[in-house]
Design an enzyme around this catalytic site. Structure first.
Site, PDB file in Angstrom:
ATOM      1  N   LEU A  82      18.204 -30.443 -98.036  1.00  0.00           N
ATOM      2  CA  LEU A  82      17.544 -30.402 -96.722  1.00  0.00           C
ATOM      3  C   LEU A  82      18.522 -30.157 -95.579  1.00  0.00           C
ATOM      4  CD1 LEU A  82      16.113 -33.030 -98.421  1.00  0.00           C
ATOM      5  CD2 LEU A  82      14.563 -32.821 -96.484  1.00  0.00           C
ATOM      6  N   ALA A  84      20.541 -28.937 -92.717  1.00  0.00           N
ATOM      7  CA  ALA A  84      20.405 -27.673 -91.989  1.00  0.00           C
ATOM      8  C   ALA A  84      20.531 -27.936 -90.501  1.00  0.00           C
ATOM      9  CB  ALA A  84      19.036 -27.033 -92.268  1.00  0.00           C
ATOM     10  N   THR A 131      10.990 -23.777 -94.781  1.00  0.00           N
ATOM     11  CA  THR A 131      10.034 -23.842 -93.675  1.00  0.00           C
ATOM     12  C   THR A 131       9.017 -22.696 -93.715  1.00  0.00           C
ATOM     13  OG1 THR A 131       9.891 -23.617 -91.262  1.00  0.00           O
ATOM     14  CG2 THR A 131      11.766 -22.570 -92.293  1.00  0.00           C
ATOM     15  N   ASP A 132       7.864 -22.920 -93.091  1.00  0.00           N
ATOM     16  CA  ASP A 132       6.868 -21.838 -92.987  1.00  0.00           C
ATOM     17  C   ASP A 132       7.312 -20.756 -91.997  1.00  0.00           C
ATOM     18  OD1 ASP A 132       6.537 -23.250 -90.603  1.00  0.00           O
ATOM     19  OD2 ASP A 132       4.375 -23.536 -90.817  1.00  0.00           O
ATOM     20  N   GLU A 133       8.354 -21.052 -91.185  1.00  0.00           N
ATOM     21  CA  GLU A 133       8.767 -20.069 -90.168  1.00  0.00           C
ATOM     22  C   GLU A 133       9.328 -18.794 -90.784  1.00  0.00           C
ATOM     23  OE1 GLU A 133      10.767 -21.451 -86.701  1.00  0.00           O
ATOM     24  OE2 GLU A 133       9.621 -23.310 -86.639  1.00  0.00           O
ATOM     25  N   TYR A 157      17.016 -19.199 -86.277  1.00  0.00           N
ATOM     26  CA  TYR A 157      16.768 -20.305 -87.225  1.00  0.00           C
ATOM     27  C   TYR A 157      15.993 -19.803 -88.439  1.00  0.00           C
ATOM     28  CZ  TYR A 157      14.175 -24.189 -89.322  1.00  0.00           C
ATOM     29  OH  TYR A 157      13.603 -25.062 -90.224  1.00  0.00           O
ATOM     30  N   LYS A 161      17.022 -19.522 -92.473  1.00  0.00           N
ATOM     31  CA  LYS A 161      16.301 -20.208 -93.560  1.00  0.00           C
ATOM     32  C   LYS A 161      15.774 -19.166 -94.567  1.00  0.00           C
ATOM     33  CE  LYS A 161      15.457 -24.052 -93.978  1.00  0.00           C
ATOM     34  NZ  LYS A 161      16.202 -25.199 -94.586  1.00  0.00           N
ATOM     35  N   ASN A 187       6.511 -30.901 -89.095  1.00  0.00           N
ATOM     36  CA  ASN A 187       6.397 -32.326 -89.418  1.00  0.00           C
ATOM     37  C   ASN A 187       6.405 -33.166 -88.142  1.00  0.00           C
ATOM     38  OD1 ASN A 187       8.068 -33.031 -92.550  1.00  0.00           O
ATOM     39  ND2 ASN A 187       6.984 -31.189 -91.970  1.00  0.00           N
ATOM     40  N   PRO A 212       7.919 -30.135 -70.274  1.00  0.00           N
ATOM     41  CA  PRO A 212       8.102 -28.671 -70.184  1.00  0.00           C
ATOM     42  C   PRO A 212       7.310 -27.906 -71.234  1.00  0.00           C
ATOM     43  CG  PRO A 212      10.008 -29.678 -71.255  1.00  0.00           C
ATOM     44  CD  PRO A 212       9.056 -30.802 -70.921  1.00  0.00           C
ATOM     45  N   TYR A 214       6.153 -24.588 -72.881  1.00  0.00           N
ATOM     46  CA  TYR A 214       6.615 -23.201 -72.915  1.00  0.00           C
ATOM     47  C   TYR A 214       5.424 -22.253 -72.758  1.00  0.00           C
ATOM     48  CZ  TYR A 214      10.880 -25.161 -75.108  1.00  0.00           C
ATOM     49  OH  TYR A 214      12.006 -25.871 -75.396  1.00  0.00           O
TER      50      TYR A 214
HETATM   51  P1  NAD Z   1      17.182 -32.693 -88.879  1.00  0.00           P
HETATM   52  O1  NAD Z   1      17.851 -31.781 -87.905  1.00  0.00           O
HETATM   53  O2  NAD Z   1      16.499 -33.906 -88.395  1.00  0.00           O
HETATM   54  O3  NAD Z   1      18.259 -33.184 -89.969  1.00  0.00           O
HETATM   55  C1  NAD Z   1      19.221 -32.321 -90.519  1.00  0.00           C
HETATM   56  C2  NAD Z   1      20.250 -33.184 -91.243  1.00  0.00           C
HETATM   57  O4  NAD Z   1      21.221 -32.307 -91.840  1.00  0.00           O
HETATM   58  C3  NAD Z   1      21.026 -34.123 -90.307  1.00  0.00           C
HETATM   59  O5  NAD Z   1      21.131 -35.406 -90.879  1.00  0.00           O
HETATM   60  C4  NAD Z   1      22.402 -33.463 -90.186  1.00  0.00           C
HETATM   61  O6  NAD Z   1      23.453 -34.397 -89.963  1.00  0.00           O
HETATM   62  C5  NAD Z   1      22.529 -32.787 -91.550  1.00  0.00           C
HETATM   63  N1  NAD Z   1      23.452 -31.648 -91.527  1.00  0.00           N
HETATM   64  C6  NAD Z   1      23.464 -30.622 -90.627  1.00  0.00           C
HETATM   65  N2  NAD Z   1      24.486 -29.783 -90.915  1.00  0.00           N
HETATM   66  C7  NAD Z   1      25.112 -30.282 -92.030  1.00  0.00           C
HETATM   67  C8  NAD Z   1      26.211 -29.854 -92.803  1.00  0.00           C
HETATM   68  N3  NAD Z   1      26.909 -28.762 -92.489  1.00  0.00           N
HETATM   69  N4  NAD Z   1      26.582 -30.583 -93.877  1.00  0.00           N
HETATM   70  C9  NAD Z   1      25.895 -31.727 -94.207  1.00  0.00           C
HETATM   71  N5  NAD Z   1      24.852 -32.189 -93.487  1.00  0.00           N
HETATM   72  C10 NAD Z   1      24.455 -31.470 -92.411  1.00  0.00           C
HETATM   73  O7  NAD Z   1      16.221 -31.753 -89.718  1.00  0.00           O
HETATM   74  P2  NAD Z   1      14.776 -32.050 -90.332  1.00  0.00           P
HETATM   75  O8  NAD Z   1      13.750 -31.764 -89.321  1.00  0.00           O
HETATM   76  O9  NAD Z   1      14.798 -33.351 -91.034  1.00  0.00           O
HETATM   77  O10 NAD Z   1      14.696 -30.875 -91.418  1.00  0.00           O
HETATM   78  C11 NAD Z   1      15.237 -31.047 -92.720  1.00  0.00           C
HETATM   79  C12 NAD Z   1      15.028 -29.761 -93.514  1.00  0.00           C
HETATM   80  O11 NAD Z   1      13.639 -29.481 -93.610  1.00  0.00           O
HETATM   81  C13 NAD Z   1      15.674 -28.534 -92.891  1.00  0.00           C
HETATM   82  O12 NAD Z   1      16.204 -27.757 -93.934  1.00  0.00           O
HETATM   83  C14 NAD Z   1      14.524 -27.823 -92.200  1.00  0.00           C
HETATM   84  O13 NAD Z   1      14.763 -26.426 -92.159  1.00  0.00           O
HETATM   85  C15 NAD Z   1      13.373 -28.173 -93.114  1.00  0.00           C
HETATM   86  N6  NAD Z   1      12.041 -28.219 -92.476  1.00  0.00           N
HETATM   87  C16 NAD Z   1      11.843 -28.948 -91.339  1.00  0.00           C
HETATM   88  C17 NAD Z   1      10.556 -29.039 -90.797  1.00  0.00           C
HETATM   89  C18 NAD Z   1      10.268 -29.865 -89.549  1.00  0.00           C
HETATM   90  O14 NAD Z   1       9.165 -29.798 -89.027  1.00  0.00           O
HETATM   91  N7  NAD Z   1      11.200 -30.653 -89.054  1.00  0.00           N
HETATM   92  C19 NAD Z   1       9.495 -28.358 -91.406  1.00  0.00           C
HETATM   93  C20 NAD Z   1       9.744 -27.606 -92.565  1.00  0.00           C
HETATM   94  C21 NAD Z   1      11.024 -27.554 -93.095  1.00  0.00           C
HETATM   95  O1  DAU Z   2       7.169 -24.885 -88.739  1.00  0.00           O
HETATM   96  C1  DAU Z   2       8.213 -25.670 -89.231  1.00  0.00           C
HETATM   97  C2  DAU Z   2       9.299 -25.817 -88.180  1.00  0.00           C
HETATM   98  O2  DAU Z   2       8.789 -26.692 -87.186  1.00  0.00           O
HETATM   99  C3  DAU Z   2      10.601 -26.345 -88.743  1.00  0.00           C
HETATM  100  O3  DAU Z   2      11.124 -25.414 -89.675  1.00  0.00           O
HETATM  101  C4  DAU Z   2      11.620 -26.584 -87.629  1.00  0.00           C
HETATM  102  O4  DAU Z   2      12.804 -27.167 -88.167  1.00  0.00           O
HETATM  103  C5  DAU Z   2      10.995 -27.539 -86.633  1.00  0.00           C
HETATM  104  O5  DAU Z   2      11.877 -27.739 -85.540  1.00  0.00           O
HETATM  105  C6  DAU Z   2       9.664 -26.997 -86.116  1.00  0.00           C
HETATM  106  O6  DAU Z   2       9.871 -25.826 -85.307  1.00  0.00           O
HETATM  107  P1  DAU Z   2       9.050 -25.568 -83.929  1.00  0.00           P
HETATM  108  O7  DAU Z   2       9.834 -24.640 -83.096  1.00  0.00           O
HETATM  109  O8  DAU Z   2       7.640 -25.224 -84.228  1.00  0.00           O
HETATM  110  O9  DAU Z   2       9.072 -27.082 -83.322  1.00  0.00           O
HETATM  111  P2  DAU Z   2       9.314 -27.632 -81.823  1.00  0.00           P
HETATM  112  O10 DAU Z   2       9.007 -29.090 -81.868  1.00  0.00           O
HETATM  113  O11 DAU Z   2      10.622 -27.198 -81.280  1.00  0.00           O
HETATM  114  O12 DAU Z   2       8.177 -26.885 -80.992  1.00  0.00           O
HETATM  115  C7  DAU Z   2       6.809 -27.028 -81.312  1.00  0.00           C
HETATM  116  C8  DAU Z   2       6.012 -26.144 -80.357  1.00  0.00           C
HETATM  117  O13 DAU Z   2       6.099 -26.693 -79.033  1.00  0.00           O
HETATM  118  C9  DAU Z   2       6.548 -24.726 -80.248  1.00  0.00           C
HETATM  119  O14 DAU Z   2       5.444 -23.831 -80.084  1.00  0.00           O
HETATM  120  C10 DAU Z   2       7.393 -24.741 -78.988  1.00  0.00           C
HETATM  121  C11 DAU Z   2       6.687 -25.765 -78.109  1.00  0.00           C
HETATM  122  N1  DAU Z   2       7.574 -26.543 -77.210  1.00  0.00           N
HETATM  123  C12 DAU Z   2       8.649 -27.172 -77.753  1.00  0.00           C
HETATM  124  C13 DAU Z   2       9.499 -27.919 -76.955  1.00  0.00           C
HETATM  125  C14 DAU Z   2      10.719 -28.614 -77.558  1.00  0.00           C
HETATM  126  C15 DAU Z   2       7.277 -26.653 -75.856  1.00  0.00           C
HETATM  127  O15 DAU Z   2       6.276 -26.089 -75.364  1.00  0.00           O
HETATM  128  N2  DAU Z   2       8.130 -27.392 -75.069  1.00  0.00           N
HETATM  129  C16 DAU Z   2       9.233 -28.029 -75.556  1.00  0.00           C
HETATM  130  O16 DAU Z   2       9.984 -28.675 -74.770  1.00  0.00           O
END
Ligand code: NAD
Ligand code: DAU
Length: 350
Positions: A82, A84, A131-133, A157, A161, A187, A212, A214
């Site tokens: 995970l 990243a 990720t779905d992105e 990003y 991925k 998530n 804020p 967007y």
């Molecule tokens: P996060 O940013 O909260 O956590 C990332 C973790 O990776 C942190 O603990 C960080 O210290 C560690 N890390 C970063 N660079 C590193 C490196 N070079 N070596 C070792 N550790 C390192 O991320 P998250 O939201 O928990 O996402 C985890 C994974 O799931 C990612 O791969 C992300 O792409 C994927 N993902 C996230 C979401 C989401 O909505 N957050 C959705 C789908 C997939």
């Molecule tokens: O879809 C999965 C992805 O979801 C993961 O792979 C990424 O790691 C995770 O960060 C997330 O990406 P998003 O860009 O969708 O999440 P974020 O919370 O940054 O933004 C959610 C939506 O809200 C997006 O359309 C941008 C908008 N936004 C976000 C922020 C931070 C705003 O309008 N204002 C803001 O300040």
């Protein structure tokens, strides 16, 4: 005993997965490898840090020689990857670090696994959490992402991925490494770094700071409770088909502005303010560059083949989430002030 390496276990999703695996599988040793960047926080794992089947190793996935040592020291059988750089806005400002961690870091782990397992892949597995992105963007009325949808990433990003997914598949097709990939939607839940929409806005509402939004707030995201994602990863890791991809999502689409209004309502109520009064904080700002319009995951395969279902309705999940951030202001203050990073730097002497 099986030795499972979870990378990024101190982050948002990783910490939920580590907790689940440590508690559910006392017969496994769970090795949490994390660099502890700004997004990694060991305070997320206080409740499992003393369990006998849990080990934390501070390391960078890009440090190939160190990763090889870890595979050898802990005799790793399975990897759930995970770690990243995960925030789209940061990737727009600093694409290099996303290519470095997400692409080169994944390649370093794959190559270390290949050398450690030395062609004997019995009972071995490399699972990439993606990720779905990677699928790009959908029109507002334009269907769902399937496992077969063509990759079309737009942000640095999602490009990083997508590239790491391709490397994982390449190691399967070229060297026969057993791999699995899952692609999940957005998530939400506890321990998410407050740069992401939901925790950022809850924190700002509490402090009467601007929210804020967007563009026009019309982008659509598909939200899943983080503990349901962790349960899906556990299921796919154990029961999914080697070489396959699984989409994970709860069929729960929200237009940003509608989600923000729900968050405002719940947060206002829990703070004892008139419901909706914090809508005055909504501030429309310049849109994110290349902002994908809509994500929507079709996770029928995961439902049908492995019987996974989300456990929480969104209304219940968002209530739980808002309440947790309001009750855990210390956690938010620590991660926003960076204090926890100094604390852990001292603790690990670096
Ligand atoms: P996060 O940013 O909260 O956590 C990332 C973790 O990776 C942190 O603990 C960080 O210290 C560690 N890390 C970063 N660079 C590193 C490196 N070079 N070596 C070792 N550790 C390192 O991320 P998250 O939201 O928990 O996402 C985890 C994974 O799931 C990612 O791969 C992300 O792409 C994927 N993902 C996230 C979401 C989401 O909505 N957050 C959705 C789908 C997939
Ligand atoms: O879809 C999965 C992805 O979801 C993961 O792979 C990424 O790691 C995770 O960060 C997330 O990406 P998003 O860009 O969708 O999440 P974020 O919370 O940054 O933004 C959610 C939506 O809200 C997006 O359309 C941008 C908008 N936004 C976000 C922020 C931070 C705003 O309008 N204002 C803001 O300040």
């Amino acid at each position: 005993m099986k030795n499972i390496l979870i990378t990024g276990g101190a982050g948002f999703i990783g910490s939920h997965l580590v907790r689940l695996m440590v508690n559910k599988y006392p017969e496994y040793r769970i090795v949490n490898l994390d660099k502890l960047t700004y997004a990694g926080n060991l305070a997320n794992l206080k409740d499992v840090e003393n369990k006998p089947n849990y080990v934390f190793v501070k390391a960078d996935i890009c440090d190939f020689e160190r990763i090889r040592e870890i595979f050898s020291d802990y005799q790793i059988d399975g990897v759930i990857h995970l770690a990243a750089e995960s925030h789209v806005d940061r990737s727009i400002r600093d694409p290099f670090s996303f290519a470095q961690t997400n692409v080169m870091g994944t390649l370093s782990l794959l190559q270390a696994a290949k050398l450690a397992w030395d062609g004997n892949f019995d009972d071995k597995l490399f699972y990439h959490v993606s990720t779905d992105e990677v699928y790009g963007s959908l029109q507002s009325d334009g269907g769902f992402f399937l496992e077969t949808t063509k990759y079309d990433p737009h942000s640095p990003y999602s490009a990083s991925k997508a590239s790491s997914d391709h490397f994982v598949r390449a190691f399967h097709d070229t060297y026969g490494m057993p791999v699995k990939i899952s692609n999940c939607s957005n998530n939400y839940g506890t321990y998410q770094f407050p740069e992401k929409l939901i925790p950022l806005f809850i924190n700002n509402i509490r402090h009467n700071k601007p929210l804020p939004v967007y563009g026009k707030g019309e982008n659509v995201r598909d939200w899943l409770f983080v503990e349901d994602h962790a349960r899906a990863i556990d299921l796919i890791f154990h029961k999914g088909k080697v070489g396959d991809t699984y989409n994970i999502g709860g069929f729960n689409e929200w237009k940003n502005i509608d989600l923000i209004k729900v968050m405002i309502k719940v947060t206002d109520r829990l703070l004892g303010r008139p419901e909706g009064s914090s809508e005055k904080l909504i501030t429309y700002v310049t849109d994110r560059a290349g902002h994908d319009l809509r994500y929507a995951i079709d996770s029928t395969k995961l439902h049908k083949e492995l019987g996974w279902e989300p456990s929480l309705q969104f209304e219940e999940g968002i209530e739980k989430t808002v309440k947790w951030y309001l009750d855990n202001q210390d956690w938010l203050d620590n991660v926003t002030s960076g204090e926890y990073m100094n604390y852990y730097k001292e603790m690990y002497n670096q």
